[in-house]
Every structure is written in C-alpha cells, then in structure tokens.
Design a protein around this motif. Structure first.
Motif, short mmCIF file in Angstrom:
data_model
loop_
_atom_site.label_atom_id
_atom_site.label_comp_id
_atom_site.label_asym_id
_atom_site.label_seq_id
_atom_site.Cartn_x
_atom_site.Cartn_y
_atom_site.Cartn_z
N GLN A 95 -26.17 -25.87 -47.91
CA GLN A 95 -24.86 -25.33 -47.57
C GLN A 95 -24.33 -24.32 -48.58
N HIS A 96 -25.21 -23.78 -49.39
CA HIS A 96 -24.81 -22.73 -50.33
C HIS A 96 -25.77 -21.56 -50.18
N ILE A 97 -25.20 -20.36 -50.04
CA ILE A 97 -26.00 -19.15 -49.92
C ILE A 97 -25.87 -18.37 -51.22
N GLU A 98 -26.95 -18.30 -51.97
CA GLU A 98 -26.92 -17.61 -53.25
C GLU A 98 -27.25 -16.14 -53.03
N LEU A 99 -26.40 -15.27 -53.55
CA LEU A 99 -26.56 -13.83 -53.39
C LEU A 99 -26.85 -13.19 -54.73
N GLY A 100 -27.35 -11.97 -54.68
CA GLY A 100 -27.50 -11.18 -55.88
C GLY A 100 -26.14 -10.66 -56.33
N ILE A 101 -26.15 -9.90 -57.42
CA ILE A 101 -24.89 -9.46 -58.03
C ILE A 101 -24.36 -8.24 -57.25
N ALA A 102 -23.75 -8.51 -56.13
CA ALA A 102 -23.20 -7.45 -55.28
C ALA A 102 -22.01 -8.01 -54.53
N GLU A 103 -20.82 -7.72 -55.01
CA GLU A 103 -19.62 -8.26 -54.38
C GLU A 103 -19.39 -7.72 -52.98
N MET A 104 -19.88 -6.52 -52.70
CA MET A 104 -19.78 -6.01 -51.33
C MET A 104 -20.53 -6.94 -50.37
N ASN A 105 -21.73 -7.36 -50.77
CA ASN A 105 -22.48 -8.29 -49.94
C ASN A 105 -21.72 -9.60 -49.75
N LEU A 106 -21.09 -10.07 -50.82
CA LEU A 106 -20.36 -11.33 -50.73
C LEU A 106 -19.28 -11.26 -49.66
N PHE A 107 -18.48 -10.21 -49.67
CA PHE A 107 -17.36 -10.14 -48.73
C PHE A 107 -17.82 -9.81 -47.31
N ILE A 108 -18.91 -9.06 -47.17
CA ILE A 108 -19.43 -8.84 -45.82
C ILE A 108 -20.01 -10.14 -45.27
N LEU A 116 -17.40 -22.29 -38.91
CA LEU A 116 -17.77 -22.52 -40.30
C LEU A 116 -16.53 -22.28 -41.16
N LEU A 117 -16.49 -22.93 -42.31
CA LEU A 117 -15.39 -22.75 -43.25
C LEU A 117 -15.97 -22.20 -44.56
N PRO A 118 -16.07 -20.88 -44.65
CA PRO A 118 -16.74 -20.26 -45.80
C PRO A 118 -15.86 -20.26 -47.05
N VAL A 119 -16.50 -20.50 -48.18
CA VAL A 119 -15.82 -20.47 -49.47
C VAL A 119 -16.66 -19.60 -50.41
N ALA A 120 -16.04 -18.56 -50.96
CA ALA A 120 -16.74 -17.66 -51.86
C ALA A 120 -16.16 -17.80 -53.27
N THR A 121 -17.02 -17.68 -54.26
CA THR A 121 -16.54 -17.62 -55.64
C THR A 121 -17.07 -16.35 -56.31
N ARG A 124 -18.98 -28.51 -42.50
CA ARG A 124 -18.77 -27.14 -42.03
C ARG A 124 -18.47 -26.16 -43.15
N ILE A 125 -18.24 -26.65 -44.35
CA ILE A 125 -18.04 -25.74 -45.48
C ILE A 125 -19.38 -25.11 -45.85
N VAL A 126 -19.38 -23.81 -46.05
CA VAL A 126 -20.56 -23.12 -46.56
C VAL A 126 -20.09 -22.23 -47.70
N THR A 127 -20.72 -22.36 -48.84
CA THR A 127 -20.30 -21.62 -50.02
C THR A 127 -21.27 -20.48 -50.31
N ALA A 128 -20.77 -19.50 -51.05
CA ALA A 128 -21.61 -18.37 -51.45
C ALA A 128 -21.06 -17.78 -52.73
N SER A 129 -21.96 -17.18 -53.52
CA SER A 129 -21.54 -16.62 -54.79
C SER A 129 -22.55 -15.55 -55.22
N PRO A 130 -22.08 -14.46 -55.83
CA PRO A 130 -22.98 -13.40 -56.28
C PRO A 130 -23.55 -13.68 -57.67
#
Length: 788
Positions: free
Chosen positions: A483-496, A512-517, A432-438
C-alpha cells in the motif's frame, strides 16, 4: 453490417464533419457571438484541424467505454464536436464556446458537461496523468477490486512541442520503474510549436527515447494516397524527397499549394522520367492533396495503426500531420494565431456543402442518410454505455483516530503514529489508504506504515536485506498487496500520482484515500501539478514536513516561507498547521471524511507539519474543541471582558506564544491566546459569510472567526505569529477592525539553532512582547525571556 469500405467512408465523413463543427465553433465565438471583444481563439482552429482525423478514428471506432483519454488542450473544439455528435454536448454550450458557462477552452472534468476524463490545459500534465492513471488501475486490480471491470487503455493526445515539458520525461522514467502497461500516447507530429517550426529529426529522438523506456513505437507518416503513389513508377524517388524535405520547407509548401510543390519537385528531383510523369499526371489540386496526405490525416492509416496493437505494452504513435490542414493557413508558421476570415469561412462552407442557417445541423453536408449515421454512432463501442463517470461508496472513518501519546512529540512524529495505529488494524479505512513519497518515506515518518503495509509492486519482491539476515529498522517487501508507492525524487510525479489516485472512484469505480509526504519547501517544485490535481477535483492528503525556519540547521535550502500562503490560495485544498498531535488526529479524521464528500463540499487536505518536539497538552477532546480545531481556531486561553491584547499563533510557535502570554499577563489585562490550526479554513469561512450577507440582504450569518473575535473590545490589539509569511494571518485585523501586528518570516532562512533563528527573524517570545507593547498603552512589560 456495413462493408469495410462503407465503414471507412462513414468514418472519413464523420471526421470531415468534426473538422467543420470544431472550426465553426471557433468562428462563431469570434465573428458571430456578440460581446466577445478580444476573445480571438485562432490557435484552436489550426491545432484542432490537425487532430480531427486522429480523434475521429479513436472515438468513432477504436475506443471502448473503459478507455480514458487526455485530449490535447488546443483540440478541445474537436472533442466537443465529437461529443456533440454523440449527444453528450449541447448546441447551446458550443455556441457559447469560451463564454461564461459555455464549452471550455480546454477540456475540464468539473466545468464541461461532455464526460471529460482528464482536465487538460497546463502543458504536459494531462499526458503524464494517463501514465499514472494506468499505474493506479494496476493498483486497483492487484488489490482484488473492480474484478468485473475490463482494463482500460489510458490514452493521451500529445502535441509534439508539448514533449518539451520536463514532467513528461520524469513520468516516463517512473513508468519504466513500475512496469507500465495499457498506455497509449499519440503524438500529433505537425512539427510546429506556438512560435516556430520544430527542429529536424525530432521524431528520431522520440522513437529512441520511448524504445529505451520499454515502449513500442508506431510511426504513421504516409497516408493511403501517398502509399499508392509510392507504388507507382518513380514513387520511390518521391518518397525520398518527402523524407529529406526540411520541416520548415514542407510546412511552407503546404501553405503555398500544389503549384509550389510542383516547382520544388521539378527543381530538386529534375527530369527523371517516371517520377516526373507521376507528378505531371496530377493537377495542382491533386498534387496538394497527395502531398498533404500524411498519415495523421488518413483514416485508413490511423485505423490500421491503432488496430494493429494486440498487447498491453505502452505504445507511442507518432502521427505526422499538418497544422491547420484543409484551412487557408495550413502549414504557415504563424498559424497558431490564425483565424479564418468571414469570406474564407463562407468559401469553405460552400466546399463543405453547408447551407446557411444549418451550420449546427449534426449531419449537414454529409452524403450518408441521417438514420444510418444515427445507427452507426449508437453502435460505436465507446458510446454503447453512455456516460462513463463512475462512483464509489464512502469509506467509514472512525469518530476518533487513535495514536500512542507521549508527553513530548512533534506533529511529524504524530502523523506517523496515527498511520501506524491504522496500519495495525483491518478497517476499511486502512485498506483503502495508499501512501506515496518521492524518496523521503523514512524522513517523513512513513516508515512504520510501510513496515506493516508493504511496498506496492505488480510482482513479489522480497527485501534482500532481511533475507540475508542483515538487521534493519525497515523491512519493506514489495508485492501486489502493498500500500505504499515509492517514487523517485520528482515532486511533479508525486502530485500527478495523487491526482490519478484521487480520481480512482470516478475512473475505476473504486475509492482510494491517497496520502502523500514530502518536504514542505518542495511543494513549490510540484506546484503546477498540485494545482492541476485540485482543478480536476482529485481527492488526497498531503503531509508536508518539516516546515519553516524551525528546521533550523538545514538552512534556507530546506526552509519554507510561502507555503502557508499557497495553502490558503489553492482552490480545492484545505490547509492546516496544528501545533499538537491531538489536534492533528482530529484534523486527519476530518480530512479523510472531507476527501470523500461530493456535491462541491469536499476536497483535498494539506498538513504543514514540523519536527519540533513540543510538550503535549493533557486535555479532554470535547466536541466543541474538535469543532474549533477543524473550523480553524479555538481559544487556548479565553480573553477577559477587558482584554487589551490577544496573541494568535499557528503551529510550531505555540511555546513562544504561550511563554509571551505568561510574561505579558502581569502588565496587560485579560490577555487571550488564540490557537489557529487553519488560517485557510478561517479565511474561507469569513469570505463565505461575507458573500452570504452580501447576496442575501438581512441574513445575520457570522463566520467562526467573527464569533471568536466578537467579544473583544474594539481597542484590543492582535499580535499574530507564524513560522511562515506574516500575511498568512495579517488579514485577521480586518475581521472586526482591530489593530494588528503580524509577525512571521519574509526572507530566506539560514543555519543556526531554533532560538537563534526565531530571535533573528523576530518571532520569539520577546518579539511577541514587543509587538504587544506597540499595540497597547501602559508601562513596559517587566519580564522578558532571557537570552540563551
């Protein structure tokens, strides 16, 4: 089964009722409810009017229970009025609109009672939330969860001036990257912002932009009266005049009325026979009704537009409206602050057939029978299942989170090791962990997790470097099971995105248990979205690293100062800054449980980590130590009964604090060393204890920090040190009245070695010794750290 014309008549009547109720709610708040000096909420009255038809078409006909809506902030009275007709909002709350415990100025998931999907308020954030909520729905479906639940459309009602917000454009780009589906944005194109009328041709820019990002665009410009007039002889000339009329002029004429329209039409079109006859056949009142019959105010036109969509591609509807339509200040450029006077409201009451004393009656003034309207509303698709707030069971978290220990580690490294160990197994927690990072996945130590768990994408996509047999540390295949969602360099997108992922249990019925870096200083780039996510009570974990001036060679551009204070001040977010990896593992386990607690007990978690490698303690993790770590502090060295000074440190400065204690120990008695893992948790506990004692006289409840400091003599000095703003720990002196020296960083950093910067900013071992000397009597400390 009502005929199509009867259904349309009922929907139009309900839209008029919604407009009345929303306007009366605001009028009541300003003119009738007592003790509301300075309340003045006129802006809602104009903005609400422009969306009454659009929202009525959606809620009373188009929406299904699985659809979710982010309401334009200033349209909250319309939303509350619709929910009142459904029976989900109370008269008491409406009468207390914008009052204490009343219906909220902007729809709120946590403070309103009427089934709000997304909290709105900060401009643009609710809009982007729907985009990421749709991506999260795709994620849940792709992983084989919520199989029996039909896909919902994520819908945002958007002010045209709201489209100036940069986070909307950032989100559009991310949606295109991830193949966005099932998303509707309805732009309330009233061509007015708070201060002015918007620029000419804005709709063309909107249309081009959305089409470039793969959206369909549906323009709803003309209402039924307009289209019928265009079909008459001379109608084409009228349409051309309307299309060419500048926004400011059209708005001004809507305010001035039919006679003003007639004069301009005569002057600018001239005597052209058919078109002149078309205009002259209508009275001033009829001409104003025609010219203000834009698509966004015409129920038939809006239904036709919404019901024409038979696919899951994203759609932008541009609905032409008039701000304040039907009200005395419609179209006026100052109407954002407009508010009907008592006399104007009385006149409008008469027009709406509302009897005095019956203003809140659900069907007052409507020609339809109440029983028929009750039956209609109970059969509305959106309302068939009642409340739509879902829930999901808790995910079990192991008592201890494992990691591969090393004698020397950084907390950033430890974070990656904990996740890597989870990724090795097949636990429900790991699933259930899903990670994301800008775009900083590797540099924030998420690489090993992604190697094992993969990138998320709706379609399989192989890592071509691996297929071409090119050696690489990172093998990142993308698939629906990733289980990882790669984002572009936009911290606003990360937190939304964190907000959307962290509400999945309530929106999709799947937890889901989201983890952002991200890099710690760049929390400030996404702070508005972080605050918005916490306000919605979304649940997620943020690992922000590297932090502070400890990231010495990078200089001030990448060194954070204020983030510890942000962590303390942000409601709904528990912040931690551990020094050692065994502390971090305990905190992460606590955090995954905390993210799932309901009833106002849980929240999100912020980990402020570092790349500085520290010697790791060899110790047994006892329950008492675990409790101290999660409560915010524990004694690394307990003070003696005659303690003259206590050193309290946070995070990466553990070596300096430990060294200073060793050097001071020969000159000062019973010195103590307090490890602070969370200034936030400590302060929150202290604040809660004081409130409890204040509210319940005689209750002798002590907080964790009060218990820790209780044995210290009154004349004992405290020295606090943190790689961040010194105010983070300066409040400790107020707990029991001890004298205190707070060390930290207050100015932008610069490049250099760690020793250089610690010495320059006064947070090294010698600075700690100096502070201890200033608080205590006796001979100077004999030993100092030698300069490197």
């Amino acid at each position: 089964m009502p005929t199509a014309s009867a259904r349309l008549e009922t929907l139009s009547a309900l839209a008029r009722k919604v407009l009345w109720l929303s306007s009366w709610t605001i009028h009541h708040a300003n003119h009738i409810r007592p003790n509301v000096d300075g309340l003045k909420v006129g802006g809602h009255q104009a903005s609400s009017a422009s969306l009454a038809t659009v929202m009525s078409a959606l809620y009373f006909s188009v929406l299904r229970p699985q659809d979710r809506v982010a309401v334009k902030p200033h349209a909250s009275p319309v939303f509350h009025a619709i929910q009142y007709l459904f029976g989900h909002q109370t008269r008491e709350k409406l009468e207390n609109f914008r009052g204490f415990k009343g219906a909220q100025s902007y729809p709120s998931r946590t403070k309103d009672v009427d089934d709000v999907d997304f909290s709105t308020g900060s401009v643009g954030l609710g809009v982007a939330q729907t985009l990421f909520a749709s991506l999260v729905q795709d994620y849940v479906k792709a992983h084989g969860w919520a199989k029996d639940r039909p896909e919902g459309r994520m819908i945002a009602l958007v002010g045209d001036a709201e489209m100036d917000e940069g986070n909307i454009f950032e989100a559009l780009l991310e949606g295109w990257k991830h193949g966005l589906r099932n998303t509707w944005w309805v732009v309330d194109y009233n061509r007015q912002s708070l201060d002015a009328v918007v620029r000419e041709g804005l709709w063309e820019k909107f249309e081009s932009m959305f089409r470039n990002f793969g959206w369909d665009v549906v323009i709803v410009k003309y209402g039924r009266l307009m289209r019928e007039a265009f079909a008459e002889r001379g109608g084409e000339a009228l349409r051309k005049w309307i299309d060419a009329c500048p926004n400011q002029l059209y708005a001004a004429l809507c305010f001035q009325g039919g006679a003003a329209f007639r004069k301009h039409l005569r002057d600018e079109i001239g005597d052209q026979g058919p078109v002149t006859q078309l205009i002259e056949r209508r009275s001033d009142e009829e001409l104003l009704a025609l010219m203000s019959n834009l698509g966004g105010h015409d129920m038939a036109s809006m239904l036709e537009a919404f019901e024409s969509i038979d696919h899951d591609r994203p759609v932008c509807f541009i609905a032409y409206t008039i701000k304040g339509v039907g009200l005395p200040f419609q179209g006026h450029k100052d109407n954002h602050a407009g508010l009907m006077t008592v006399a104007q409201m009385e006149k409008w009451r008469s027009v709406q057939n509302i009897r005095p004393g019956h203003e809140w009656d659900k069907y007052e003034g409507l020609p339809q029978e109440p029983a028929a309207l009750d039956a209609f509303l109970s059969s509305v698709p959106f309302n068939r299942e009642g409340r739509r707030r879902l829930s999901a069971p808790e995910i079990a978290v192991p008592e201890r989170l494992a990691f591969s220990p090393s004698p020397q580690m950084s907390t950033q490294q430890g974070f990656g090791l904990v996740l890597n160990e989870l990724a090795r197994g097949d636990s429900a927690l790991a699933a259930r962990i899903v990670t994301a990072s800008p775009d900083v996945t590797v540099s924030t130590n998420l690489g090993a997790w992604v190697n094992r768990r993969g990138l998320f994408a709706r379609a399989e996509k192989a890592d071509l470097f691996r297929s071409e047999k090119i050696p690489s540390t990172f093998n990142w295949d993308a698939s629906p099971k990733g289980q990882h969602i790669e984002l572009g360099i936009a911290e606003m997108n990360l937190f939304i995105l964190m907000s959307a992922l962290g509400l999945s249990h309530a929106i999709n019925g799947e937890r889901l248990l989201p983890v952002a870096t991200l890099y710690d200083p760049f929390i400030e780039r996404g702070l508005d979205a972080l605050n918005y996510a916490c306000y919605q009570d979304a649940r997620f974990m943020v690992a922000a690293t590297p932090s502070g001036i400890t990231l010495a060679p990078e200089g001030g551009a990448h060194q954070s100062i204020a983030t510890p204070l942000i962590g303390m001040a942000q409601d709904g977010l528990s912040s931690f800054e551990p020094a050692f990896v065994d502390e971090l593992a305990v905190i992460m386990g606590w955090g995954f449980r905390h993210m799932q607690r309901e009833g106002g007990e849980g929240g999100s978690v912020y980990l402020r980590l570092t790349t500085r490698t520290l010697d790791q303690p060899q110790r047994i993790m006892t329950p008492e130590l675990e409790a101290g770590i999660t409560e915010g502090a524990y004694w690394l060295r307990k003070p003696g009964p005659n303690a003259e000074v206590v050193i309290a440190y946070t995070g990466a400065l553990a070596p300096e604090a430990i060294e200073a204690v060793g050097l001071i120990g020969e000159s000062r008695r019973d010195i103590g060393l307090l490890a602070i893992t969370s200034a936030d948790r400590l302060h929150a506990g202290w604040s809660a204890a004081r409130s409890l004692r204040r509210d319940r006289r005689g209750v002798a409840h002590l907080s964790h920090i009060e218990k820790l400091l209780a044995p210290l003599p009154r004349d004992c000095g405290l020295v606090t040190v943190i790689d961040g703003h010194p105010a983070t720990l300066a409040w400790l002196g107020g707990v029991r009245g001890h004298r205190l020296e707070a060390l930290g960083v207050e100015h932008f950093g610069q490049t250099g070695t760690i020793d250089d910067l610690y010495r320059h900013y006064g947070i090294d071992a010698n600075a700690i010794i100096d502070a201890a000397e200033s608080l205590t009597a006796g001979a100077p400390v004999r030993h100092r750290k030698l300069a490197v």
